[in-house]
Scaffold this active site. Structure first.
Site, PDB file in Angstrom:
ATOM      1  N   GLU A 181      -1.017   2.029  -5.052  1.00 31.14           N
ATOM      2  CA  GLU A 181      -1.865   2.571  -3.983  1.00 31.14           C
ATOM      3  C   GLU A 181      -3.269   1.977  -3.920  1.00 31.14           C
ATOM      4  OE1 GLU A 181      -1.694   6.837  -4.284  1.00 31.14           O
ATOM      5  OE2 GLU A 181       0.339   6.901  -3.511  1.00 31.14           O
ATOM      6  N   GLU A 231       7.462   5.779  -3.143  1.00 35.43           N
ATOM      7  CA  GLU A 231       7.018   7.076  -3.681  1.00 35.43           C
ATOM      8  C   GLU A 231       7.002   8.074  -2.543  1.00 35.43           C
ATOM      9  OE1 GLU A 231       3.545   7.400  -6.353  1.00 35.43           O
ATOM     10  OE2 GLU A 231       3.106   9.306  -5.383  1.00 35.43           O
TER      11      GLU A 231
END
Ligand code: 147
Length: 643
Positions: A165, A248
């Site tokens: 991320e 995810e």
């Protein structure tokens, strides 16, 4: 319809045609890490530990996970803890650090077909030295060392990512691909960038980047938390001809999140052509004062009692995983929305690589009435008996989850099924499914007194029950003329961080949140000029370690001491402080923090330094820390009960 008349029941034709097109299915899995969420599982007693692992990984028993994504520990907080790196300092590789290797070995032992996927949240300081970014050449060296450890552990890594991320650097991914190939890891596929869809935009205009990346992995493409009902990818992503993954998804309670999981697994493919759904996290095996304390497939936060519970998430996941294999193909003709309306629910059909077996997974999460599905099987797929398994997601009774409801013999390849609202159904020609029967012992508190001399543990594993929040606390041989094992903080510089808490000193804690009046004692060794601390009544932690309700007794090698309290925003309040004879570096000293009612007393080598009165925190766990990335040591940790 006129008032009082029932609405016409929805009937949906499901064409299970083996000749239909469809993408390759890459599996449904979960993430251990990002971070600290599996920590307490490693310390579970047997047989409970094996039973929980069975519920996660054993085929035909529980969640039967097809992909296990593990954190490449970076000595830095990665959500609900810090996971140990294999290389705290450049060139000093220890492949036994951390617990992800152990977990991956347990998963492999139960299911040799499971696909392993490694991803970094943070990394030791040397990896980003001077830049504090992960996208360095040192990171590639580091990942090759990690791959070497995986090889040593005989763990085949199918997939490797970059920096969780935190965007991407195209050239870095190209260099990673080159390095994997030149180190003999050419079979390992690169997933980029465990972030958003912008990576696919970049790949459409950069052929070298596109070539380097095998799979586009995006986070929360089905929304975040319980909003998960519509999943999205982009036209650019779909134009690449690469697998697209929800690499995810989740962040949902083990029970309350089940409906979102059921929707997301099907709709990721229907809405966005995504062929893998990876749930964060695999298990809530973490202390309950942590922010994401109940997220996962199961909950297991009491390694002393062995208590655990298997979440509804396990069973809605099993409705896909127990009936398919990675490498199967989606059957597009047998996939869609019931009655063409997302509010009725969705269905996805997958077929085996030999075009014989199929499984259709149907979810009616948002339906309000019973419906009918009319199946027609063609195109070479088995027209033999089908088995119907169902989970009533609206029920809170575990006996309503993963139930073998009935078998149906098609007639001329046709059969019908009634679908109740709020269910996940799987209709399958496969067999071998099962619902584990192991049950949990009752929960109970960890009783005091408690001691740990750190002598009985493997040199490279953090001690029983201790969960690190920053840095890496590992048992190792003692310094300062002491024999045996001690606990040492091993991270030597500020890591490449993933979280952004204003205070990131290494600390670790353990125990029972019900503890109220007790004394925490430790021997401490100042290896360098630094400040060590004892923590007591450790209570709520802010998200991503952005604060902690706790008391701290701090002592520096210069003799400066304090009793402080911190809150969930990392505001520190000094309750008492002073200066005593400098303990200095290179020698051992005994520190104690006594908490009795509202009185907090700090002592050094048996002599009281001072005390304070505070009513903020009445109960919580105990811990140890170093206020900076110094390699101080601890020994003879002891908790003694008060009145
Ligand atoms: C993810 C992280 O990758 C995980 O390690 C864990 O921290 C998880 C907890 O929910 O969150 O990061 C996200 C944080 C916020 C969003 C999405 C992912 N969000 O707000 O959409």
């Amino acid at each position: 319809p006129s008032a009082g008349a029932a609405p016409a029941a929805v009937a949906t034709a499901i064409a299970v045609n083996g000749a239909s097109g469809g993408l390759t299915f890459d599996g449904v899995g979960a993430i251990s890490g990002g971070g600290g969420n599996s920590r307490l599982l490693a310390d579970y007693p047997e047989p409970e530990r094996s039973r929980i692992l069975d519920y996660l990984f054993k085929p035909g028993y529980g969640a039967d996970l097809q992909v296990l994504k593990i954190e490449i520990g970076g000595d830095t907080n990665s959500t609900d803890g810090a996971e140990s790196s294999i290389e705290h300092s450049q060139g000093q590789v220890d492949c036994d650090q951390g617990y992800e290797w152990w977990l991956a070995e347990q998963a492999e032992a139960r299911n040799p077909n499971i696909k392993l996927y490694g991803l970094s949240w943070g990394a030791p300081g040397w990896v980003g030295s001077g830049s504090n970014t992960f996208f360095t050449s040192n990171a590639i060296t580091y990942l090759m060392d990690w791959m070497g450890c995986a090889k040593q552990h005989k763990l085949p890594i199918s997939y490797l990512g970059g920096w969780n991320e935190r965007g991407f650097d195209a050239t870095w991914y190209e260099n990673l691909k080159t390095a994997l190939v030149s180190h003999g890891y050419g079979a390992t596929k690169i997933v980029a960038a465990d972030s958003d869809w912008s990576v696919a935009d970049a790949m459409t205009t950069d052929p070298a980047f596109k070539k380097a990346v095998d799979i586009v992995g995006v986070h929360y493409p089905c929304g975040y938390l319980s909003s998960e009902s519509t999943c999205n990818s982009t036209a650019n992503a779909q134009s690449l001809g690469k697998p697209l993954w929800a690499s995810e998804n989740g962040s949902e309670d083990a029970n309350d999140g089940a409906a979102a999981t059921a929707r997301g697994i099907n709709r990721g493919y229907l809405d966005g052509k995504m062929t893998s759904y990876i749930n964060w996290p695999v298990i809530a095996a973490l202390y309950q004062n942590m922010y994401f304390s109940t997220d996962g497939m199961a909950e297991a936060s009491q390694p002393w009692s062995g208590n655990y519970s298997i979440g509804k998430n396990t069973w809605v996941t099993a409705q896909t995983t127990q009936f398919t294999q990675p490498g199967w193909h989606y059957v597009d003709s047998g996939s869609g929305y019931l009655g063409g309306n997302r509010a009725n629910g969705s269905f996805v059909t997958l077929k085996s690589t030999d075009n014989h077996d199929y499984s259709t997974v149907i979810e009616t999460m948002d339906a309000t009435a019973a419906q009918t599905a009319n199946f027609t099987v063609t195109g070479g797929l088995s027209t033999g008996k089908v088995h119907v398994w169902a989970t009533n997601v609206n029920s809170s009774n575990p006996s309503d989850y993963f139930v073998h409801q009935q078998d149906i013999t098609p007639s001329g390849g046709r059969y019908s099924l009634t679908l109740q609202p709020g269910y996940v159904y799987t209709v399958t020609t496969t067999t071998g499914q099962g619902k584990g029967t192991a049950t949990s012992p009752a929960a109970s508190a960890l009783t005091l007194p408690y001691t740990d001399t750190f002598d009985t543990h493997a040199t490279t594993t953090s001690p029983k029950y201790f969960s690190d929040m920053n840095g890496a606390f590992a048992t190792t041989s003692c310094d300062g003329g002491r024999t045996g094992q001690c606990l040492r903080q091993e991270a030597t510089s500020t890591p490449v961080r993933w979280t952004n808490e204003p205070y990131d000193g290494p600390y670790t804690f353990m125990g029972d949140s019900s503890w109220s009046n007790y004394t925490v004692t430790t021997d401490a060794y100042f290896e360098q000029s630094s400040t060590v601390e004892l923590l007591g009544r450790v209570n709520l932690q802010g998200r991503n370690d952005n604060g902690l309700d706790a008391y701290h007794f701090r002592l520096s090698d210069t003799g400066a001491w304090s009793i402080q309290k911190s809150d969930v925003n990392w505001n520190f309040t000094t309750l008492a402080s002073g200066t005593t004879t400098a303990p200095g570096t290179g020698s051992w000293h005994t520190l104690a923090l006594k908490m009795q009612g509202s009185t907090l007393t700090a002592s050094l080598d048996g002599k009281t330094l001072g005390s304070a009165v505070d009513n903020s925190y009445t109960n919580g766990q105990a811990g140890l820390g170093v206020t900076d990335y110094k390699t101080d040591e601890f020994d003879n940790f002891a908790l003694t009960p008060g009145q």
